[in-house]
Every structure is written in structure tokens, then in C-alpha cells.
Design a protein around this motif. Structure first.
Motif, PDB file in Angstrom:
ATOM      1  N   TRP A 217       4.034  12.857   4.325  1.00  0.00           N
ATOM      2  CA  TRP A 217       3.568  11.354   4.729  1.00  0.00           C
ATOM      3  C   TRP A 217       2.483  11.172   5.810  1.00  0.00           C
ATOM      4  CZ3 TRP A 217       4.430   8.138   8.669  1.00  0.00           C
ATOM      5  CH2 TRP A 217       4.357   6.738   8.622  1.00  0.00           C
ATOM      6  N   ASN A 220      -0.909  11.948   5.307  1.00  0.00           N
ATOM      7  CA  ASN A 220      -2.011  10.981   4.779  1.00  0.00           C
ATOM      8  C   ASN A 220      -2.189   9.906   5.756  1.00  0.00           C
ATOM      9  OD1 ASN A 220      -2.735   9.984   1.929  1.00  0.00           O
ATOM     10  ND2 ASN A 220      -1.758   8.256   2.928  1.00  0.00           N
ATOM     11  N   LEU A 285       3.202   5.312   0.740  1.00  0.00           N
ATOM     12  CA  LEU A 285       2.425   6.563   0.192  1.00  0.00           C
ATOM     13  C   LEU A 285       2.702   6.789  -1.325  1.00  0.00           C
ATOM     14  CD1 LEU A 285       0.662   9.221   0.551  1.00  0.00           C
ATOM     15  CD2 LEU A 285       2.786  10.489   1.021  1.00  0.00           C
TER      16      LEU A 285
END
Length: 336
Positions: A217, A220, A285
Motif C-alpha cells: 500500500w 503505491n 488501493l
């Protein structure tokens, strides 16, 4: 023929005479046992003699006016008595359920406890004549051979068989108790370093489940750009807390033990009720993992299975709306 110790029997005995044996042992009387079993006394005597021949030793001592158990008889009764009781109980249950409509579902424990079970009462109100059996296990069963009608699964589209029905996709998002957020303000990535982070302990071991990790996560959403260049951006929280199951992760977050990276479809109800808060809603996400319904081929035509399948898809549609799920174009053909 009496057996000798040098040539013991090894073949299992037949079970046909055990009922007569148990009745005689209970009454210690051949005539009373015969009356209970609706047999003649000589028929019961022959069954006991045949059983003794199979066992290889006497089970009763026959006196003129009494019957006495031998030590071998007592040993066999301890085993046979409890076994017959279990068999009778199973037969009663089978007789009671014979002719009833039922649906058997296999899924994994976290999905059962967090999504399926809280909704089941609605189905039972609509269909009080249908029994539901849930087998919660992390082991995927073969629907062609198992005694199961429906499977609820969690996988990438490529792993699913033809005919699998897409229920909803998944997004991952940080969640926390409102009580924790009163003392720990979380508005940026840096704020996560001041709290305990909760994570799936075995997610790093599986390629697809790596999407459930904080590291994935972070890569990103990191503003440093390091992740985009291939470098690892690491989180250094106050401490880590690991669990094996999604419902454990969410339970820890609900009790204020830290911030969890949760699967949005499984916490949508908790977010709607305010039991959990999404402190970084702009940082959801998308995950490649999808929730699926698979119907066993032999169960397709049963009305109760179709009723439950239709109900599941209605519930899934409500979840899709709640989380704003937009299906992947590659899986749109699986939509209901």
C-alpha cells in the motif's frame, strides 16, 4: 472353535449381532432381550453364539437361572454400547432432516464471520423452510465430489472456473477506531509512524496476498517517488501487530489497538455504522483479488440452491453500491 493365543483372529467382526449382544448384556436375560428385539429366544441365543465364535471367546457365562458377563463381554460392551448409541443418534438426526430442503456452502472463516453470517437472518426470514450449513475452511474443496452446493471464493479472475459469478471486487484502506483517532490524528503517511499498524501475518508469503500488506500500500501512495523508481519505502510505526485472519485484524482495530489495512467490502458495515473510521479515504488501493460465487454443477437445478444464489447476488449488489465497486473490464462477463 476356541482360538489359541498363537493364532489370533485378525478379521473384523460383522456388526449384525451387536444389537442382540447389547440387549442381552443390558438385561442379563436372553428371554427379555428376545422380547425387546421381537425375536425368539433361540434366535438371540444363536446370534450370541455366532458373535462369540467371531470374537474367539465367551462373552457370557450361562448359569441355570442367570446370565453373567465375562471380562471379554464387559470390554466389548463398553465399546459396542457407546457405538450403538452414536449410530442411533445419527439415524434419528437423518430421519428428522430427511425431506428437508438445505443448502451447503463452503467459504473461508473471515468471510463467513464478517460478511455472510451477519446477513443470513434476512435470508432465513424469507425462506424459513431452507436449512443452511456453512463449512468455513481455508482449504478449497472440489465441488464435483464434495457434499457442498455453493463455494464463496477469493481469487484473481484467471484462477476461477468458467461460470464463476463475480460478487464484488476489493479495495484496501486504512481503518481505525474513532477512539484511537481522538488521541492520534492521522492525516498523512507520516502520521502512521506514530501508531501501531495491524497486518496479515502470512501475506508476505503469497504473491497475490502481498496486496494485503502495508508495504504494498505504501509503495503505491508514497509521495517520495522512491517506490516508482524501484526503491523500497519502509514504514517504521510505533509497533507492528500481526494476525492470520481478516476478522482478527478488524477486531483489533475495533478495540483501538492500532490502524488496520482492511479489505473494504468486509468493513463497509462497520464504516457505515461509525464503529470504524477511514482516516485516509483518498488513499484506497485497488486489489486484483475478487470475491466469487461458484455453484456445484449437480446443484444448479435445485430451487433452494437457486434461491440462495439469487439472494447472495442481491446482497453482493448492495455491497458493490456501498463501496463504489466498478468491475474490472476483464471480469464484466461474470457479472450477474
Amino acid at each position: 472353535m476356541q482360538l489359541t493365543s498363537s493364532h489370533p483372529r485378525t478379521r473384523p467382526i460383522s456388526a449384525g449381532h451387536l444389537r442382540a449382544f447389547e440387549a442381552v448384556a443390558r438385561h442379563l436375560n436372553f428371554r427379555a432381550a428376545a422380547e425387546e428385539l421381537s425375536l425368539t429366544q433361540s434366535a438371540v441365543s444363536r446370534q450370541i453364539q455366532a458373535l462369540e465364535d467371531e470374537v474367539g471367546t465367551a462373552l457370557f457365562l450361562r448359569h441355570t437361572r442367570a446370565v453373567e458377563m465375562t471380562s471379554a463381554g464387559n470390554q466389548l460392551l463398553r465399546a459396542a454400547g457407546s457405538a450403538l448409541e452414536r449410530i442411533d443418534a445419527a439415524v434419528r438426526q437423518i430421519r428428522q432432516s430427511a425431506g428437508r430442503k438445505s443448502v451447503a456452502i463452503t467459504t473461508w472463516a473471515s468471510f463467513a464471520s464478517m460478511w455472510l453470517i451477519p446477513r443470513l437472518e434476512a435470508f432465513q426470514r424469507e425462506h424459513p423452510d431452507i436449512d443452511i450449513r456453512i463449512d468455513a475452511s481455508d482449504v478449497a474443496v472440489d465441488l464435483s465430489t464434495a457434499d457442498v452446493d455453493l463455494a464463496l471464493r477469493y481469487a484473481v479472475p484467471q484462477a476461477m472456473p468458467a461460470g464463476a459469478i463475480r460478487l464484488f471486487g476489493e479495495q484496501l484502506t486504512p481503518v481505525a477506531s474513532p477512539w484511537l483517532l481522538k488521541t492520534h490524528r492521522i492525516a498523512t503517511l507520516d502520521d502512521l509512524s506514530k501508531v501501531t499498524l495491524i497486518e496479515a501475518g502470512d501475506a508476505h508469503r503469497t504473491r497475490h496476498l502481498e496486496w494485503l500488506t502495508w508495504q504494498r500500500w505504501l509503495e503505491n501512495f508514497s509521495t517520495s517517488g522512491a517506490a516508482r523508481k524501484g526503491a523500497k519505502t519502509k514504514l517504521s510505526p510505533q509497533r507492528w501487530l500481526y494476525f492470520n485472519y481478516a476478522h482478527q485484524i478488524v477486531q483489533a482495530a475495533l478495540t483501538g489497538q492500532g490502524v488496520a489495512l482492511a479489505r473494504l467490502p468486509l468493513v463497509a458495515e462497520s464504516l457505515a455504522s461509525g464503529d470504524l473510521v477511514e482516516p485516509l479515504p483518498q488513499m484506497r488501493l485497488d486489489s486484483p483479488l475478487v470475491y466469487w460465487l461458484v455453484v456445484a454443477p449437480r446443484s444448479l437445478q435445485r430451487p433452494e440452491v437457486k434461491a440462495f444464489s439469487d439472494w447472495l447476488q442481491q446482497q453482493a449488489a448492495a455491497t458493490r453500491e456501498a463501496v463504489g465497486d466498478v468491475p474490472d473490464p476483464d471480469t464484466v462477463d461474470h457479472m450477474d
